[in-house]
Design an enzyme around this catalytic site. Structure first.
Site, PDB file in Angstrom:
ATOM      1  N   LEU A  65      21.345 142.092  36.679  1.00 17.49           N
ATOM      2  CA  LEU A  65      20.532 141.323  36.544  1.00 17.49           C
ATOM      3  C   LEU A  65      20.619 140.025  35.485  1.00 17.49           C
ATOM      4  O   LEU A  65      21.155 140.305  34.447  1.00 17.49           O
ATOM      5  CB  LEU A  65      19.183 141.674  36.263  1.00 17.49           C
ATOM      6  CG  LEU A  65      18.530 142.805  37.172  1.00 17.49           C
ATOM      7  CD1 LEU A  65      17.094 143.365  36.595  1.00 17.49           C
ATOM      8  CD2 LEU A  65      18.192 142.346  38.367  1.00 17.49           C
ATOM      9  N   ASP A  66      20.076 138.774  35.918  1.00 17.53           N
ATOM     10  CA  ASP A  66      20.228 137.763  34.655  1.00 17.53           C
ATOM     11  C   ASP A  66      19.644 137.983  33.236  1.00 17.53           C
ATOM     12  O   ASP A  66      18.585 138.985  33.511  1.00 17.53           O
ATOM     13  CB  ASP A  66      19.635 136.421  35.121  1.00 17.53           C
ATOM     14  CG  ASP A  66      20.433 135.754  36.522  1.00 17.53           C
ATOM     15  OD1 ASP A  66      21.289 136.226  36.790  1.00 17.53           O
ATOM     16  OD2 ASP A  66      19.715 134.916  36.877  1.00 17.53           O
ATOM     17  N   LYS A  67      20.009 137.426  32.342  1.00 18.04           N
ATOM     18  CA  LYS A  67      19.580 137.863  31.094  1.00 18.04           C
ATOM     19  C   LYS A  67      18.042 137.858  30.943  1.00 18.04           C
ATOM     20  O   LYS A  67      17.331 138.387  30.454  1.00 18.04           O
ATOM     21  CB  LYS A  67      20.137 136.861  30.103  1.00 18.04           C
ATOM     22  CG  LYS A  67      19.606 136.864  28.629  1.00 18.04           C
ATOM     23  CD  LYS A  67      20.057 135.903  27.708  1.00 18.04           C
ATOM     24  CE  LYS A  67      19.347 135.641  26.513  1.00 18.04           C
ATOM     25  NZ  LYS A  67      19.746 134.609  25.678  1.00 18.04           N
ATOM     26  N   HIS A 163      21.613 133.763  41.278  1.00 15.55           N
ATOM     27  CA  HIS A 163      20.535 132.597  40.895  1.00 15.55           C
ATOM     28  C   HIS A 163      19.821 132.435  42.234  1.00 15.55           C
ATOM     29  O   HIS A 163      19.275 131.405  42.245  1.00 15.55           O
ATOM     30  CB  HIS A 163      21.165 131.636  40.166  1.00 15.55           C
ATOM     31  CG  HIS A 163      21.465 131.782  38.805  1.00 15.55           C
ATOM     32  ND1 HIS A 163      22.060 130.681  37.874  1.00 15.55           N
ATOM     33  CD2 HIS A 163      21.405 132.742  37.833  1.00 15.55           C
ATOM     34  CE1 HIS A 163      22.139 131.232  36.864  1.00 15.55           C
ATOM     35  NE2 HIS A 163      21.889 132.259  36.827  1.00 15.55           N
TER      36      HIS A 163
END
Length: 233
Positions: A65-67, A163
């Site tokens: 997962l993105d930060k 994204h």
């Protein structure tokens, strides 16, 4: 954007949502990268040793997962399990539902975004843009509530592009609150991305129902979720 300090063993153990012999699902906090960056700093993997639960090695990431994204993150507990999970993710066999709060919102109550994505440019690395010649990217979405110029959406990525939900939302004209790359960033005075991996369904065993795991709404999203009609569940 917020930066979260390194999680202690106790803190990461408190974030375990599901555990079986093959995998763990943990509730990732927003603001903490999953991997150690080139400059070091706090990261989720550095706390995995506390999650061995008697096995000789710590678990490893089955996806990422993105930060700035919070919620359900799947870890494989041993090599064979991690390989199986990796294939399930690669072939889109795992159902994923994200909760987002977006600025404005769609006129309809549900729909599908079918919009290929490509890389923005070489300098920006992972950043993406709508690109007719890019990779296929499909997102299903449904309105769960509205209020205060905001909309609370359940978004299901059919494909798993980098994204994807952030670019799709922004391209539709309703960027995710707190998205400082694709959206309007801190216009709402909100430094934290309102994107949460709410629910995941993993068909890990052929003869059993998929494992369903739900992550509680994170603290930073609760105020706006309530403004859109969320009842705290």
């Amino acid at each position: 954007m917020i930066d979260v300090p390194q999680l202690t063993a106790e803190e990461i153990l408190g974030r375990v949502l599901h555990r079986d012999g093959l995998m763990l699902v943990i509730d990732k906090p927003a603001g903490l990268p999953v991997h150690r960056g080139p400059k070091g700093g706090p990261n989720l993997e550095a706390s995995f040793d506390a999650l061995r639960f008697g096995l000789p090695r710590p678990p490893v990431l089955a996806h990422r997962l993105d930060k700035d994204t919070s919620g359900c993150l799947v870890l494989g507990r041993h090599r064979k399990a991690t390989a199986s999970l990796g294939l399930l993710f690669k072939h889109s066999k795992i159902s994923k539902t994200y909760w987002t709060v977006v600025e404005g919102g769609p006129a309809e109550d549900e729909g599908t975004i079918d919009m290929p994505l490509g890389r923005l440019n070489a300098e920006r690395g992972w950043w993406q843009k709508p690109d007719p010649d890019g990779q296929k990217a499909i997102t299903n979405w449904k309105v769960l509530g509205r209020g205060d110029g905001l909309t609370w959406l359940a978004m299901e990525p059919v494909t798993g592009r980098t994204h994807q939900l952030r670019v799709h939302s922004a391209a539709m004209g309703w960027p995710i609150v707190g998205d400082n790359i694709y959206g309007n960033g801190p216009r709402f005075g909100e430094p934290t991305l309102h994107l949460h991996s709410r629910e995941i369904g993993i068909p890990i065993s052929r003869n059993k129902d998929p494992v369903h795991v739900v992550a509680p709404a994170p603290e930073h999203m609760r105020e706006r979720l309530k403004a859109c009609g969320w009842n705290g569940q």
